[in-house]
Design an enzyme around this catalytic site. Structure first.
Site, short mmCIF file in Angstrom:
data_model
loop_
_atom_site.label_atom_id
_atom_site.label_comp_id
_atom_site.label_asym_id
_atom_site.label_seq_id
_atom_site.Cartn_x
_atom_site.Cartn_y
_atom_site.Cartn_z
N GLU A 244 -13.28 -26.78 -20.12
CA GLU A 244 -12.85 -26.39 -21.53
C GLU A 244 -12.55 -27.53 -22.22
OE1 GLU A 244 -8.96 -24.87 -23.78
OE2 GLU A 244 -9.74 -23.30 -22.55
N CYS A 278 -6.10 -27.22 -28.29
CA CYS A 278 -7.38 -27.03 -28.16
C CYS A 278 -7.88 -26.32 -29.36
CB CYS A 278 -7.66 -26.56 -26.83
SG CYS A 278 -7.29 -27.47 -25.47
#
Length: 477
Positions: A244, A278
């Protein structure tokens, strides 16, 4: 001052011959953590030691592994305040936000402890005198390279899913939050068999050495550049890679929403944790019909944020993780102004100690500006005005990243178009954050590969084996 120790082969204090690094508080520059640096040889020995206990942990009954993970969650809960304070000291997150991250991590550990024992394979329709089934098995040794921006919740997700499915784990926390990783590893290790979890500390060279080892899975949450380097290393060893990585998540503001409400959503998305999330809002496409009122409200929200050290009560915007990263963010803002954009609030480096940067709203942006195209990872909200929802979707989709996107609209048809057309792992409608427990995301393109979180992450850490059994000689059992 935290004095961090490594955990190798069940032994605390092992290794660290590579020297020492010191982490500084981003609020005032004072030293916070003293951290040993593992050598490449120590990394190799840690992997060898982990391999030595992998078979025994894999053979442990799923219910017993789940019980151990529940005990680990209890141990983390017992030091929750210590973890929150170390997070704030090392990377600046306001203390209440840091506490929320710890609670999220504890909840994730418990989620996987509940989900794992009820997982199973599936049977296949074979011959009358045969048995066919598919069964999941642990992959073996997992290397987890975790980030600084959420240094408890993210590792808890990766470690919880990997451990409960029978893998052994080598954790390498970010060099910016090693004490938090150390405190977390101490809590987890107290509830696990010796050697099942190892902790390696140091800079990027330690993560690179770990990714180059003969491990079975490398799981990384962090920058796209690092993720690509890890993927290249794993291609040489055959390890499975879970990534990720970076993102430049768009926010689309439709013409039919309340612009003041939309500005509130944008402010939360762009400025929470100083934009160091994120799935933070990195670029905003607002319909011309509501743009003026939206920008005015967003400027007011940004100007009203209470800035200060994360330990101060009421702080909404703490410092960035360090001055180097702050300079990078400010450079992007300065470049956008040189290209014709306008700073409406913020955009200046404050005097004094620390790595503070104000909430910044930049208007007059174009879709092709680096401030819009590239990941900023700071408290900056670049605004692009569009003439239609279709234009907004086209711009939102035009990105090398594919992590998440948010759409604010009162139109169900527009909401349906958005989740179908946007090439990202997560689409959120009318809320920049949130989601049901157990939700999973599958990032795309430069943002990574493989599921993160949710029940699907358990599958990522297992390999499926097909089994066919027949009676001997074609007879009966």
């Amino acid at each position: 001052m935290y004095s961090v120790a490594q955990l190798i082969g069940g032994v605390w204090g092992a290794g660290g011959a590579g020297g020492e690094l010191v982490v500084h508080d981003p609020a005032d520059g004072s030293p916070v953590s003293s951290v040993p640096v593992a050598t490449a040889d120590e990394v190799g020995k840690a992997v060898e030691a982990a391999r030595g206990v992998a078979a025994e942990w894999a053979a442990t009954a799923p219910a017993e592994r789940a019980a151990a993970l529940h005990r680990a969650a209890d141990a983390v809960a017992a030091v929750a305040d210590d973890l929150a304070r170390s997070t704030t000291a090392e990377m600046g997150k306001p203390l209440d936000d840091a506490r929320g991250g710890v609670e999220a991590g504890i909840g994730t550990l418990r989620q996987y402890a509940e989900l794992a024992p009820v997982r199973g394979g599936r049977t296949l329709l074979g011959g009358a005198e045969a048995i066919d089934f598919l069964t999941p098995q642990p992959r073996g040794v997992v290397a987890a390279v975790t980030p600084w921006n959420d240094p408890v919740a993210v590792p808890c997700g990766l470690l919880g899913a990997a451990l409960v499915t029978g893998n052994v784990v080598l954790l390498k926390p970010s060099e910016r939050t090693p004490a938090t990783g150390w405190l977390l590893a101490k809590a987890l290790d107290s509830a696990l068999p010796a050697g099942v979890l190892s902790l390696l500390t140091g800079g990027p060279e330690v993560g690179a050495a770990l990714a180059a080892q003969e491990v079975d899975v490398v799981a990384h949450v962090g920058s796209t550049a690092t993720g690509r380097a890890i993927a290249a290393a794993a291609a040489r060893t055959g390890a499975k890679v879970l990534l990720e990585n970076g993102g430049s998540d768009p926010l689309v503001v439709d013409a039919d929403v309340d612009p003041v409400w939309a500005a509130g959503q944008a402010a939360v998305g762009a400025f929470a944790n100083a934009g160091q999330i994120c799935v933070a809002v990195e670029r905003i496409y607002v319909h011309r019909d509501v743009a003026e009122d939206f920008v005015a409200a967003l400027v007011d929200r940004a100007a009203a944020l209470r800035t200060g050290p994360g330990t101060d009560p009421g702080t909404e915007l703490g410092p960035m993780v360090d001055r180097r990263h702050r300079d990078h963010v400010h450079g992007q803002v300065t470049a956008a102004v040189a290209q014709g954009a306008r700073i409406r609030v913020g955009g200046t480096v404050p005097d004094g100690p620390g790595a503070f940067y104000p909430a910044t709203v930049v208007t007059g942006c174009r879709h092709d500006m680096p401030l819009v195209r590239e990941e900023t990872f700071g408290p900056v909200a670049p605004v692009v005005v569009v003439d239609s929802f279709s234009e907004a979707l086209r711009c939102a989709a035009d990105s090398p990243y594919g992590l998440a996107a948010t759409v604010l609209t009162a139109s169900m048809s527009h909401a349906q178009r958005a989740w179908r057309e946007l090439p990202v792992g997560t689409v959120k409608v009318n809320a920049v954050f949130g989601g049901a427990p157990g939700g999973a995301a599958h990032p795309r393109r430069g943002s990574g590969q493989g599921f993160g979180y949710g029940p699907e992450l358990l599958d990522e850490f297992t390999a499926t084996k097909a089994v066919h059994i027949e009676a001997p000689g074609g007879g009966h059992w």
